[in-house]
Design a protein around this motif. Sequence first.
Motif, PDB file in Angstrom:
ATOM      1  N   SER A  18       0.894  -1.399  -0.087  1.00  0.00           N
ATOM      2  CA  SER A  18       0.030  -0.076   0.198  1.00  0.00           C
ATOM      3  C   SER A  18       0.593   1.424  -0.029  1.00  0.00           C
ATOM      4  CB  SER A  18      -0.917  -0.097   1.083  1.00  0.00           C
ATOM      5  OG  SER A  18      -0.343  -0.163   2.571  1.00  0.00           O
ATOM      6  N   PRO A  19       1.996   1.388   0.920  1.00  0.00           N
ATOM      7  CA  PRO A  19       2.925   2.574   0.713  1.00  0.00           C
ATOM      8  C   PRO A  19       3.177   2.882  -0.728  1.00  0.00           C
ATOM      9  CG  PRO A  19       3.454   1.272   2.429  1.00  0.00           C
ATOM     10  CD  PRO A  19       2.580   0.445   1.795  1.00  0.00           C
ATOM     11  N   SER A  20       3.761   2.182  -1.616  1.00  0.00           N
ATOM     12  CA  SER A  20       4.055   2.561  -2.702  1.00  0.00           C
ATOM     13  C   SER A  20       3.065   2.984  -3.895  1.00  0.00           C
ATOM     14  CB  SER A  20       4.966   1.115  -3.767  1.00  0.00           C
ATOM     15  OG  SER A  20       4.157   0.180  -3.606  1.00  0.00           O
ATOM     16  N   VAL A  21       1.835   2.125  -3.512  1.00  0.00           N
ATOM     17  CA  VAL A  21       0.597   2.381  -4.351  1.00  0.00           C
ATOM     18  C   VAL A  21       0.064   3.567  -4.074  1.00  0.00           C
ATOM     19  CG1 VAL A  21      -1.553   1.379  -4.555  1.00  0.00           C
ATOM     20  CG2 VAL A  21      -0.002  -0.243  -4.725  1.00  0.00           C
ATOM     21  N   SER A  22       0.036   4.037  -2.753  1.00  0.00           N
ATOM     22  CA  SER A  22      -0.681   5.317  -2.273  1.00  0.00           C
ATOM     23  C   SER A  22       0.161   6.375  -2.708  1.00  0.00           C
ATOM     24  CB  SER A  22      -0.973   5.185  -0.882  1.00  0.00           C
ATOM     25  OG  SER A  22       0.123   5.194  -0.132  1.00  0.00           O
ATOM     26  N   ARG A  23       1.547   6.279  -2.684  1.00  0.00           N
ATOM     27  CA  ARG A  23       2.317   7.456  -2.688  1.00  0.00           C
ATOM     28  C   ARG A  23       2.944   7.740  -4.363  1.00  0.00           C
ATOM     29  NH1 ARG A  23       6.025   7.784   2.744  1.00  0.00           N
ATOM     30  NH2 ARG A  23       4.523   7.625   4.059  1.00  0.00           N
ATOM     31  N   TRP A  24       2.588   6.909  -5.185  1.00  0.00           N
ATOM     32  CA  TRP A  24       3.413   7.118  -6.510  1.00  0.00           C
ATOM     33  C   TRP A  24       2.856   8.297  -7.181  1.00  0.00           C
ATOM     34  CZ3 TRP A  24       0.473   7.797 -11.091  1.00  0.00           C
ATOM     35  CH2 TRP A  24      -0.660   7.091 -11.008  1.00  0.00           C
ATOM     36  N   PRO A  25       1.427   8.610  -6.911  1.00  0.00           N
ATOM     37  CA  PRO A  25       1.050  10.075  -7.598  1.00  0.00           C
ATOM     38  C   PRO A  25       1.759  11.311  -7.238  1.00  0.00           C
ATOM     39  CG  PRO A  25      -0.880   9.023  -6.638  1.00  0.00           C
ATOM     40  CD  PRO A  25       0.282   8.083  -6.329  1.00  0.00           C
ATOM     41  N   LEU A  26       2.500  11.143  -6.009  1.00  0.00           N
ATOM     42  CA  LEU A  26       3.453  12.234  -5.436  1.00  0.00           C
ATOM     43  C   LEU A  26       4.363  12.757  -6.457  1.00  0.00           C
ATOM     44  CD1 LEU A  26       4.539  11.330  -1.886  1.00  0.00           C
ATOM     45  CD2 LEU A  26       3.120  13.423  -2.609  1.00  0.00           C
ATOM     46  N   ALA A  27       4.798  11.516  -7.399  1.00  0.00           N
ATOM     47  CA  ALA A  27       5.698  12.002  -8.610  1.00  0.00           C
ATOM     48  C   ALA A  27       5.411  13.252  -9.296  1.00  0.00           C
ATOM     49  CB  ALA A  27       6.101  10.521  -9.447  1.00  0.00           C
ATOM     50  N   GLY A  28       4.026  13.437  -9.589  1.00  0.00           N
ATOM     51  CA  GLY A  28       3.329  14.299 -10.386  1.00  0.00           C
ATOM     52  C   GLY A  28       4.094  15.707  -9.847  1.00  0.00           C
ATOM     53  N   ALA A  29       4.040  15.972  -8.482  1.00  0.00           N
ATOM     54  CA  ALA A  29       4.371  17.319  -7.905  1.00  0.00           C
ATOM     55  C   ALA A  29       5.777  17.355  -8.080  1.00  0.00           C
ATOM     56  CB  ALA A  29       4.006  17.264  -6.403  1.00  0.00           C
ATOM     57  N   VAL A  30       6.563  16.140  -8.150  1.00  0.00           N
ATOM     58  CA  VAL A  30       8.002  16.267  -8.132  1.00  0.00           C
ATOM     59  C   VAL A  30       8.590  16.868  -9.644  1.00  0.00           C
ATOM     60  CG1 VAL A  30      10.327  14.910  -7.893  1.00  0.00           C
ATOM     61  CG2 VAL A  30       8.264  14.526  -6.066  1.00  0.00           C
ATOM     62  N   VAL A  31       7.957  16.037 -10.722  1.00  0.00           N
ATOM     63  CA  VAL A  31       8.605  16.270 -11.854  1.00  0.00           C
ATOM     64  C   VAL A  31       7.835  17.358 -12.597  1.00  0.00           C
ATOM     65  CG1 VAL A  31       8.769  13.925 -12.260  1.00  0.00           C
ATOM     66  CG2 VAL A  31       6.637  14.701 -12.999  1.00  0.00           C
ATOM     67  N   ALA A  32       6.579  17.981 -12.028  1.00  0.00           N
ATOM     68  CA  ALA A  32       6.001  19.049 -12.899  1.00  0.00           C
ATOM     69  C   ALA A  32       6.961  20.017 -13.236  1.00  0.00           C
ATOM     70  CB  ALA A  32       4.664  19.387 -11.921  1.00  0.00           C
ATOM     71  N   GLY A  33       7.685  20.602 -12.296  1.00  0.00           N
ATOM     72  CA  GLY A  33       8.372  21.753 -12.321  1.00  0.00           C
ATOM     73  C   GLY A  33       9.508  21.698 -13.248  1.00  0.00           C
ATOM     74  N   PRO A  34      10.417  20.636 -12.960  1.00  0.00           N
ATOM     75  CA  PRO A  34      11.253  20.373 -14.241  1.00  0.00           C
ATOM     76  C   PRO A  34      10.845  20.234 -15.297  1.00  0.00           C
ATOM     77  CG  PRO A  34      11.847  18.980 -12.217  1.00  0.00           C
ATOM     78  CD  PRO A  34      10.602  19.776 -12.006  1.00  0.00           C
ATOM     79  N   VAL A  35       9.684  19.436 -15.575  1.00  0.00           N
ATOM     80  CA  VAL A  35       9.202  19.086 -17.141  1.00  0.00           C
ATOM     81  C   VAL A  35       8.874  20.537 -17.530  1.00  0.00           C
ATOM     82  CG1 VAL A  35       7.042  18.497 -18.318  1.00  0.00           C
ATOM     83  CG2 VAL A  35       8.494  16.924 -16.762  1.00  0.00           C
ATOM     84  N   PHE A  36       8.072  21.412 -16.905  1.00  0.00           N
ATOM     85  CA  PHE A  36       7.595  22.597 -17.533  1.00  0.00           C
ATOM     86  C   PHE A  36       8.783  23.385 -17.704  1.00  0.00           C
ATOM     87  CE2 PHE A  36       6.263  27.125 -17.036  1.00  0.00           C
ATOM     88  CZ  PHE A  36       5.206  27.138 -17.869  1.00  0.00           C
ATOM     89  N   LEU A  37       9.844  23.696 -16.755  1.00  0.00           N
ATOM     90  CA  LEU A  37      10.810  24.649 -17.025  1.00  0.00           C
ATOM     91  C   LEU A  37      11.831  24.055 -18.081  1.00  0.00           C
ATOM     92  CD1 LEU A  37      11.782  25.554 -13.216  1.00  0.00           C
ATOM     93  CD2 LEU A  37      10.402  26.845 -15.055  1.00  0.00           C
ATOM     94  N   GLY A  38      12.047  22.758 -18.091  1.00  0.00           N
ATOM     95  CA  GLY A  38      12.787  22.262 -19.261  1.00  0.00           C
ATOM     96  C   GLY A  38      12.287  22.492 -20.352  1.00  0.00           C
ATOM     97  N   ALA A  39      11.082  22.084 -20.664  1.00  0.00           N
ATOM     98  CA  ALA A  39      10.393  22.357 -22.028  1.00  0.00           C
ATOM     99  C   ALA A  39      10.437  23.708 -22.485  1.00  0.00           C
ATOM    100  CB  ALA A  39       8.963  21.831 -22.038  1.00  0.00           C
ATOM    101  N   GLY A  40      10.112  24.659 -21.329  1.00  0.00           N
ATOM    102  CA  GLY A  40      10.272  26.077 -21.657  1.00  0.00           C
ATOM    103  C   GLY A  40      11.646  26.627 -22.117  1.00  0.00           C
TER     104      GLY A  40
END
Length: 224
Positions: A18-40
Amino acid sequence: MTQTLNAPKNEAGSRSTSPSVSRWPLAGAVVAGPVFLGAGVAQGLAREGFDFTRNAISQLALGDPGWIQTVNFLLTGALLLTGAVGLRRVLRPGPGGTWGPVLIAVFGASFLAAAVFRADPGGGFPVGAPDVGTLSAHGAGHMAAGGIGYLALSAAFVVLARPLAARGHRGWALASRIAPVLVLTGFMASAASVLVFTLGAGFGLCWLAAVTVRLHTGASPNGR
């Protein structure tokens, strides 16, 4: 008897996964910034006439290749909304477990709105645009979305300072309370310097990624 023996195994198995299943969506908040800034940044370096000292990353949505930045807005918004779900699962029912995720979700929704309401031309971009542009209805909508979004992010940093402190990360909690000053300073300086605005907004995205990772690690043994 068989059911009795199997029940603890099933419960143990669910606890272990359950910990890995419940926490994987956290990756969205981690990668959102680098993705947006890198593409920009990549687009800004490639697009003719774009100048980081005169033009905001939002303006990359203008012109024929502008669909790339529009997709960047949509993808970042989706990642932030996913990250908000992850934060809710990790933080509840503790401090910040309600308003922290809600504010991050508002921040994510602002990127979706920014994709719909494009920024106005100006600062000579796209090529041929006047140095001083006029504010249109969609441009005003874009600015409103950004303002609401980054106000929500700044409030989220203050809220997330509570679970950081509760996990023993007191230095991080203090920094999270100071971070909104840097973000909002960038916004207030936007009229004088687009680059300062970009740096302030970019810092907010990067700090969100760092705070999310720190919250995911749990309590630190030395309280830092």
